[in-house]
Design an enzyme around this catalytic site. Structure first.
Site, mmCIF file in Angstrom:
data_model
loop_
_atom_site.group_PDB
_atom_site.id
_atom_site.type_symbol
_atom_site.label_atom_id
_atom_site.label_comp_id
_atom_site.label_asym_id
_atom_site.label_seq_id
_atom_site.Cartn_x
_atom_site.Cartn_y
_atom_site.Cartn_z
ATOM 1 N N ASP A 10 -16.774 -2.840 -12.957
ATOM 2 C CA ASP A 10 -17.528 -3.033 -11.713
ATOM 3 C C ASP A 10 -16.528 -2.935 -10.567
ATOM 4 O OD1 ASP A 10 -19.236 -3.732 -9.718
ATOM 5 O OD2 ASP A 10 -19.668 -5.756 -10.466
ATOM 6 N N ASP A 105 -21.533 1.864 -8.830
ATOM 7 C CA ASP A 105 -20.153 1.367 -9.021
ATOM 8 C C ASP A 105 -19.990 0.533 -10.283
ATOM 9 O OD1 ASP A 105 -21.605 -0.865 -8.153
ATOM 10 O OD2 ASP A 105 -19.810 -1.753 -7.282
ATOM 11 N N GLU A 106 -20.915 0.661 -11.200
ATOM 12 C CA GLU A 106 -20.883 -0.207 -12.375
ATOM 13 C C GLU A 106 -21.243 0.577 -13.626
ATOM 14 O OE1 GLU A 106 -22.929 -4.354 -13.320
ATOM 15 O OE2 GLU A 106 -23.316 -3.669 -11.291
HETATM 16 MG MG MG Z 1 -19.483 -3.849 -7.568
#
Ligand code: MG
Length: 421
Positions: A10, A105-106
């Site tokens: 993350d 973003d993960e």
């Molecule tokens: Mg994040």
């Protein structure tokens, strides 16, 4: 059976970190990104330097300015965020054949045996290398958590933020989880939290001491999952989830309130085009659709229709869109704030040639294949439709850059990942 080793990654304060990558002079300074139409509505991301002053996501930007007067407000650069996200996933993809991005973003990575493949002493060492490369080559700080399941790995990440990395060995999961509140686990919504509290359960230690049967009786499969997790026995193999799509929709707020209904309709046509391309590429056509228009006083009109045969072609659908839109704005004078289009009652395309030759779906497929080739060689904007061209010329102010994950997480995954090679 092999014990799964799942790595969750993350990126920390992703949008704010991207702004620092784009402008390295921001390094070390409190940075926050403003959302809303003008990029100064509410805070949509802030870095850890800014968080120290109490800045939170969802806070009004003027409030953020009051709390942190020397903080730097950045307007969002969504296309750059998408580009950096794609670069990050491309890099991660080099370390495992199984990468499942779940948002911009993960993502999760199956790291089983990967430490051996990369000749590292253990998985933590390899994870450190990956983290360093993402930082050095892209400039993004990321946090990583490793566990035997997605649920545990994600919780490890959440507890290691910011900029952390932690591996929980298979025999250490029960001990790691024990002090943590069950509500921290992703997927535990408010209703379940209340049910658990009523049951006297707050932490995983509480779950550990509750008989499995009781949990199952109260919570069903979630109860089993929690019990297994609390005992360090929950294992989950990483797969590309492939849910069957039942509907597809697009809901977009225009860049400004539009009192010219023709322009708003033009904008709606461009959104329809996008959504139809996705639908077509998932080999689906629709029996039913709806159009909704929200005006600037937040009142809303919506109309739906059922086709006599399922549709996938742009021209009949655009005619329907126009009809429905006209009905929505009939007798109205308020500017349009938001448009929504939805398709449901989906059915697979007919992709088999029959006695009468190739069905239209198959012909369209050839066309789409050619389109993709052109896009691959000349970029996403190489082909521009008539409606989009008109919008570019007549309604520049309506151009919209919405933030989206560069992948469709659960769908089209195999294909998208293939392109990352
Ligand atoms: Mg994040």
């Amino acid at each position: 059976m092999r014990i799964p080793r799942i790595l969750h990654i993350d990126a920390d304060s992703f949008f704010a970190s991207c702004e620092t990558v784009l402008n390295p002079r921001l390094q070390g300074q409190p940075v926050y990104v403003g959302g809303g139409r003008n990029g100064d509505g509410i805070v949509i991301a802030s870095n850890y330097e800014a968080k120290k002053y109490g800045l939170k996501i969802g806070m009004a930007c003027f409030e953020a300015r009051r709390l942190c007067p020397h903080g730097i407000l950045c307007r969002p650069h969504y296309s750059e965020y998408r580009r950096l996200s794609l670069e990050m996933f491309r890099l991660l993809r080099r370390f495992t054949p199984m990468l499942v991005p779940i948002s911009i973003d993960e993502g999760f990575m199956d790291m089983d045996q990967m430490d051996r493949v990369f000749r590292c002493r253990n998985l933590s060492e390899l994870a450190h290398q990956i983290k360093k490369r993402v930082h050095d080559e892209i400039g993004l700080p990321i946090t990583m958590g490793i566990g035997c399941s997605k649920l545990c790995a994600k919780l490890v990440t959440d507890c290691s933020k910011p900029d952390g990395l932690r591996e929980i060995p298979p025999n250490g999961e029960a001990e790691f989880l024990a002090p943590h509140a069950v509500e921290k686990l992703s997927g535990i919504g408010r209703r379940r939290q209340r049910a658990l509290k009523a049951f006297g359960i707050e932490t995983f230690a509480d779950v550990f001491h509750t008989p499995r049967r009781q949990l199952e009786k109260r919570l069903g499969w979630i109860g089993t999952q929690l019990w297994l997790l609390a005992h360090g026995l929950y294992r989950e193999k990483l797969t590309h989830e492939n849910d069957v799509r039942t509907c597809i929709s697009n809901n977009t707020t225009l860049a400004r309130d539009e009192s010219d209904y023709d322009k708003a309709l033009l904008f709606l046509h461009t959104q329809t085009e996008k959504i139809l391309l996705t639908l077509f590429r998932e080999n689906l056509k629709a029996w039913e659709m709806s159009v909704a228009v929200r005006f600037n006083d937040f009142s809303e009109e919506s109309v739906q229709l059922k086709f006599t045969t399922p549709q996938f072609e742009l021209s009949p659908i655009n005619r329907a869109v126009e009809r429905l839109f006209t009905r929505c704005v009939h007798g109205q004078s308020l500017p349009v704030r938001q448009v929504r289009i939805a398709f449901w009652n989906l059915t697979p395309l007919n992709l088999e040639p029959d006695l009468f030759g190739n069905p239209p779906e198959l012909k369209r497929h050839d066309l789409d294949r050619a389109r993709r080739k052109i896009e691959e060689n000349f970029g996403q904007d190489a082909i521009i439709s008539g409606t989009r061209l008109l919008l570019e010329q007549q309604g520049k102010s309506l151009r919209h850059d919405k933030v989206k994950c560069p992948f469709v997480p659960a769908r089209e995954m195999a294909e998208k990942l293939g392109k990352l090679e």
